[in-house]
Design an enzyme around this catalytic site. Structure first.
Site, mmCIF file in Angstrom:
data_model
loop_
_atom_site.group_PDB
_atom_site.id
_atom_site.type_symbol
_atom_site.label_atom_id
_atom_site.label_comp_id
_atom_site.label_asym_id
_atom_site.label_seq_id
_atom_site.Cartn_x
_atom_site.Cartn_y
_atom_site.Cartn_z
ATOM 1 N N TYR A 54 -50.104 -2.196 0.642
ATOM 2 C CA TYR A 54 -48.696 -2.345 1.018
ATOM 3 C C TYR A 54 -48.458 -1.817 2.443
ATOM 4 O O TYR A 54 -48.837 -0.690 2.780
ATOM 5 C CB TYR A 54 -47.765 -1.620 0.039
ATOM 6 C CG TYR A 54 -47.702 -2.225 -1.355
ATOM 7 C CD1 TYR A 54 -48.270 -3.470 -1.655
ATOM 8 C CD2 TYR A 54 -47.060 -1.563 -2.388
ATOM 9 C CE1 TYR A 54 -48.203 -4.012 -2.927
ATOM 10 C CE2 TYR A 54 -46.985 -2.101 -3.675
ATOM 11 C CZ TYR A 54 -47.567 -3.327 -3.932
ATOM 12 O OH TYR A 54 -47.501 -3.859 -5.201
ATOM 13 N N SER A 151 -53.730 -6.031 -12.819
ATOM 14 C CA SER A 151 -52.485 -6.693 -12.411
ATOM 15 C C SER A 151 -52.718 -8.191 -12.300
ATOM 16 O O SER A 151 -53.669 -8.611 -11.618
ATOM 17 C CB SER A 151 -52.029 -6.135 -11.056
ATOM 18 O OG SER A 151 -50.924 -6.858 -10.555
ATOM 19 N N GLN A 177 -50.154 -5.407 -14.952
ATOM 20 C CA GLN A 177 -48.933 -5.455 -14.126
ATOM 21 C C GLN A 177 -48.690 -6.896 -13.680
ATOM 22 O O GLN A 177 -49.218 -7.329 -12.659
ATOM 23 C CB GLN A 177 -49.050 -4.532 -12.910
ATOM 24 C CG GLN A 177 -47.737 -4.480 -12.147
ATOM 25 C CD GLN A 177 -47.746 -3.534 -10.955
ATOM 26 O OE1 GLN A 177 -47.286 -3.898 -9.888
ATOM 27 N NE2 GLN A 177 -48.236 -2.333 -11.133
ATOM 28 N N SER A 206 -41.179 -7.287 -9.937
ATOM 29 C CA SER A 206 -40.099 -8.196 -9.520
ATOM 30 C C SER A 206 -39.168 -8.570 -10.677
ATOM 31 O O SER A 206 -38.863 -9.752 -10.886
ATOM 32 C CB SER A 206 -40.669 -9.466 -8.856
ATOM 33 O OG SER A 206 -41.404 -9.140 -7.699
ATOM 34 N N PRO A 207 -38.659 -7.592 -11.424
ATOM 35 C CA PRO A 207 -37.772 -7.907 -12.548
ATOM 36 C C PRO A 207 -36.456 -8.545 -12.097
ATOM 37 O O PRO A 207 -35.788 -9.210 -12.892
ATOM 38 C CB PRO A 207 -37.523 -6.534 -13.197
ATOM 39 C CG PRO A 207 -37.785 -5.530 -12.119
ATOM 40 C CD PRO A 207 -38.883 -6.130 -11.281
ATOM 41 N N ARG A 228 -33.809 -8.933 1.790
ATOM 42 C CA ARG A 228 -35.207 -9.346 1.888
ATOM 43 C C ARG A 228 -35.315 -10.768 2.448
ATOM 44 O O ARG A 228 -36.260 -11.088 3.158
ATOM 45 C CB ARG A 228 -35.882 -9.246 0.514
ATOM 46 C CG ARG A 228 -37.370 -9.533 0.582
ATOM 47 C CD ARG A 228 -38.077 -9.255 -0.744
ATOM 48 N NE ARG A 228 -38.096 -7.832 -1.071
ATOM 49 C CZ ARG A 228 -38.696 -7.322 -2.142
ATOM 50 N NH1 ARG A 228 -39.345 -8.123 -2.982
ATOM 51 N NH2 ARG A 228 -38.662 -6.022 -2.385
ATOM 52 N N GLY A 285 -37.651 -2.583 -7.147
ATOM 53 C CA GLY A 285 -37.691 -2.212 -5.741
ATOM 54 C C GLY A 285 -36.268 -1.918 -5.304
ATOM 55 O O GLY A 285 -35.303 -2.293 -5.981
HETATM 56 N N1 LIG Z 1 -48.885 -6.158 -8.739
HETATM 57 C C1 LIG Z 1 -48.383 -6.993 -7.870
HETATM 58 O O1 LIG Z 1 -49.053 -7.935 -7.426
HETATM 59 C C2 LIG Z 1 -46.981 -6.774 -7.381
HETATM 60 C C3 LIG Z 1 -46.309 -7.773 -6.660
HETATM 61 C C4 LIG Z 1 -44.992 -7.527 -6.285
HETATM 62 C C5 LIG Z 1 -44.396 -6.318 -6.608
HETATM 63 N N2 LIG Z 1 -45.088 -5.351 -7.290
HETATM 64 C C6 LIG Z 1 -44.505 -4.043 -7.647
HETATM 65 O O2 LIG Z 1 -43.207 -4.208 -8.181
HETATM 66 C C7 LIG Z 1 -42.267 -3.520 -7.369
HETATM 67 C C8 LIG Z 1 -40.959 -4.210 -7.381
HETATM 68 O O3 LIG Z 1 -41.092 -5.533 -6.837
HETATM 69 P P1 LIG Z 1 -39.869 -6.180 -6.103
HETATM 70 O O4 LIG Z 1 -39.479 -5.338 -4.941
HETATM 71 O O5 LIG Z 1 -40.164 -7.607 -5.871
HETATM 72 O O6 LIG Z 1 -38.764 -6.009 -7.273
HETATM 73 P P2 LIG Z 1 -37.275 -6.456 -7.527
HETATM 74 O O7 LIG Z 1 -36.667 -5.249 -8.168
HETATM 75 O O8 LIG Z 1 -37.247 -7.746 -8.242
HETATM 76 O O9 LIG Z 1 -36.626 -6.684 -6.074
HETATM 77 C C9 LIG Z 1 -36.316 -5.587 -5.267
HETATM 78 C C10 LIG Z 1 -35.447 -5.988 -4.089
HETATM 79 O O10 LIG Z 1 -34.251 -6.641 -4.553
HETATM 80 C C11 LIG Z 1 -33.120 -6.145 -3.845
HETATM 81 N N3 LIG Z 1 -32.317 -5.382 -4.818
HETATM 82 C C12 LIG Z 1 -32.787 -4.564 -5.797
HETATM 83 N N4 LIG Z 1 -31.781 -4.055 -6.518
HETATM 84 C C13 LIG Z 1 -30.642 -4.555 -5.992
HETATM 85 C C14 LIG Z 1 -29.287 -4.395 -6.315
HETATM 86 N N5 LIG Z 1 -28.914 -3.602 -7.330
HETATM 87 N N6 LIG Z 1 -28.367 -5.059 -5.580
HETATM 88 C C15 LIG Z 1 -28.749 -5.865 -4.558
HETATM 89 N N7 LIG Z 1 -30.029 -6.055 -4.197
HETATM 90 C C16 LIG Z 1 -30.974 -5.404 -4.912
HETATM 91 C C17 LIG Z 1 -33.671 -5.246 -2.732
HETATM 92 O O11 LIG Z 1 -33.982 -6.037 -1.602
HETATM 93 P P3 LIG Z 1 -32.999 -6.204 -0.315
HETATM 94 O O12 LIG Z 1 -32.033 -5.078 -0.285
HETATM 95 O O13 LIG Z 1 -33.930 -6.198 0.841
HETATM 96 O O14 LIG Z 1 -32.387 -7.544 -0.477
HETATM 97 C C18 LIG Z 1 -34.971 -4.759 -3.332
HETATM 98 O O15 LIG Z 1 -35.912 -4.320 -2.394
HETATM 99 C C19 LIG Z 1 -42.962 -3.418 -6.017
HETATM 100 O O16 LIG Z 1 -42.452 -2.410 -5.197
HETATM 101 C C20 LIG Z 1 -44.364 -3.138 -6.442
HETATM 102 O O17 LIG Z 1 -44.500 -1.784 -6.827
HETATM 103 C C21 LIG Z 1 -46.360 -5.585 -7.684
#
Ligand SMILES: NC(=O)c1ccc[n+]([C@@H]2O[C@H](COP(=O)([O-])OP(=O)(O)OC[C@H]3O[C@@H](n4cnc5c(N)ncnc54)[C@H](OP(=O)(O)O)[C@@H]3O)[C@@H](O)[C@H]2O)c1
Length: 333
Positions: A54, A151, A177, A206-207, A228, A285
Site C-alpha cells: 500500500y 486474500s 480476505q 470494500s464493504p 476517491r 476505509g
Molecule cells: N485484500 C485486498 O486485495 C484488498 C483490496 C482492497 C481493500 N482492502 C482492504 O479493505 C480496506 C477497505 O477498502 P476500501 O477503502 O475500498 O473500503 P470501503 O469502506 O468500501 O471504502 C472506503 C472509502 O469510501 C469513502 N467512505 C467511507 N465511509 C464513508 C462515509 N461514511 N461517507 C462518505 N464516504 C465514505 C472514503 O473515500 P473518500 O472519502 O475518498 O471518498 C473511504 O476511503 C482497505 O483499506 C484494505 O485494508 C483489501
C-alpha cells in the site's frame, strides 16, 4: 463495538475493522490519517488492516506511527505479502525468500515484533504452495505472525491449502480476505460454503464499494470534490469500475430504504455484509474521522428480511455473483 471470532480460531476481532489502502501515505495527509486511526480506536475498533504494497510501503509506516504508544495487546494488526514492493525479481510473490524479507520489512515499518495476522494477498501460480505454507508456518513458530490467512483465493485454492496443512502438520489458514459488498457477492456460492465447513472466516474488503454505496456519486455528475473518485494518485482508477450510470442509478434507490431503517447508506452497506455469519469483520476505509464515526454505527445492527428483499429488488442485475470472478493474476506480476 461487537467482536467476532476470526474463523474458528480463538482470536476475537472487532466486527468493524479499519484499513488504510489508497488513503495513508497517498490520498490523505498524515494528520488526517492519524486522526482516522484515533477515531477508530475511540469508537472501539481494535482491528487494523494494511499491506506491504500500500502506497509503495508508506501506508505501513503511517499506521505504525498512528499506533505507536497504544498498548500492543489492545489491538490486532493485519498485513499482507504478494504484490511487488520493488524492482527485483524476488521483490514479489509468495516464495520463501520474499515472504521472509517482506515480513521483516513490514515489522520494521509497523514498529512491532509481530503481526496478529499475516496474509497471502493473492494466490501465486509460480511458487509451489507447500513452499509458501512452510514459510508461513515458520513465521508462526518464530512468533513474527500469530495467525495466517489469504486474500481473494478461490474455494479450490483454500481447500488445497487446508488439506496440505493437515497432511504436513502446519497450522491452518484461519481467514480469507475477499471483496464483498451489496454489489459484489461472488464469494457466496463457493468460497463461503467451503469456509463455513472448514472454520475459515471472511474479513471482507470494500464493504461500501469504495464509497459508491454511500450514494455520494449521483449518476451523470462528476465525482464530489475530495472523494476517491477524484484521487489522481490511484483511487480514481480503482473506483472507476463502479461509476457506470446504471449502477449509480440503482444505488440511489437504496437511499429511501436506508432512511426507513434509520441508517445512513454507509451503515446499511456495512450492516449488510455483517448479516453473513461467515464474515468475521468488515474492513472499512475512511479518508476523514467523520466517516469512521458514521460507519462504526453499523455494528450490531440486524436487517430484517423485508429490507433485504427490497435491497435486492432495487439493485437487480447490477449485482455480480459469478464465482469465477475470484481471481489472482496469472502470470504473476
Ligand atoms: N485484500 C485486498 O486485495 C484488498 C483490496 C482492497 C481493500 N482492502 C482492504 O479493505 C480496506 C477497505 O477498502 P476500501 O477503502 O475500498 O473500503 P470501503 O469502506 O468500501 O471504502 C472506503 C472509502 O469510501 C469513502 N467512505 C467511507 N465511509 C464513508 C462515509 N461514511 N461517507 C462518505 N464516504 C465514505 C472514503 O473515500 P473518500 O472519502 O475518498 O471518498 C473511504 O476511503 C482497505 O483499506 C484494505 O485494508 C483489501
Amino acid at each position: 463495538m461487537n467482536f467476532r471470532r476470526l474463523g474458528r480460531s480463538g482470536l476475537r476481532i472487532s466486527e468493524i475493522a479499519y484499513g488504510n489502502w489508497l488513503t495513508h501515505g497517498s490520498q490523505v495527509e498524515e494528520d488526517a490519517a492519524l486522526a482516522c486511526v484515533a477515531a477508530a480506536l475511540d469508537a472501539g475498533i481494535t482491528t487494523f488492516d494494511t499491506a506491504d504494497v500500500y502506497a509503495g510501503t508508506r501506508a505501513e509506516t503511517v499506521l505504525g506511527k498512528a499506533l505507536a504508544g497504544v498498548p500492543r495487546d489492545s489491538y490486532e494488526l493485519f498485513t499482507k505479502v504478494y504484490w511487488p514492493t520493488g524492482e527485483g525479481a524476488n521483490d514479489r510473490g509468495l516464495s520463501r525468500k520474499h515472504i521472509m524479507a517482506s515480513c521483516e520489512a513490514s515489522l520494521r515499518r509497523l514498529g512491532t515484533d509481530h503481526v496478529d495476522l499475516y496474509q497471502a494477498h493473492r494466490y501465486d501460480y509460480e511458487t509451489p504452495l507447500v513452499e509458501t505454507l512452510r514459510a508461513f508456518d515458520d513465521l508462526l513458530r518464530q512468533g513474527k505472525a500469530l495467525y495466517i490467512g489469504v486474500s481473494e483465493w478461490k474455494a479450490s485454492e483454500i481447500a488445497e491449502a487446508l488439506s496440505l496443512a493437515d497432511e504436513l502438520g502446519f497450522d491452518r489458514l484461519v481467514s480469507n480476505q475477499p471483496q464483498y459488498n451489496l454489489l459484489w457477492r461472488v464469494i457466496e456460492d463457493e468460497v463461503v460454503p467451503l469456509c463455513e465447513r472448514e472454520g475459515v472466516g471472511q474479513i471482507v474488503f470494500s464493504p461500501i464499494a469504495q464509497g459508491v454505496l454511500t450514494g455520494k456519486y449521483p449518476p451523470g455528475q462528476p465525482p464530489p470534490a475530495g472523494s476517491r473518485g477524484t484521487d489522481t494518485k490511484g483511487g480514481a482508477d480503482m473506483i472507476s469500475r463502479w461509476l457506470s450510470d446504471d449502477v449509480l442509478t440503482r444505488v440511489q434507490q437504496l437511499s429511501p430504504l436506508a432512511e426507513q431503517a434509520g441508517l445512513s447508506m454507509a451503515q446499511l452497506a456495512v450492516a449488510w455484509v455483517l448479516q453473513n455469519s461467515n464474515v468475521s469483520a468488515a474492513i472499512v476505509g475512511a479518508s476523514r474521522p467523520e466517516q469512521v464515526h458514521d460507519n462504526v454505527q453499523a455494528a450490531g445492527i440486524t436487517l430484517d428480511a423485508d429490507l433485504l428483499t427490497a435491497i435486492d429488488e432495487a439493485l437487480g442485475d447490477s449485482v455480480e455473483r459469478d464465482p469465477a470472478k475470484t481471481q489472482s493474476p496469472n502470470p504473476r506480476p
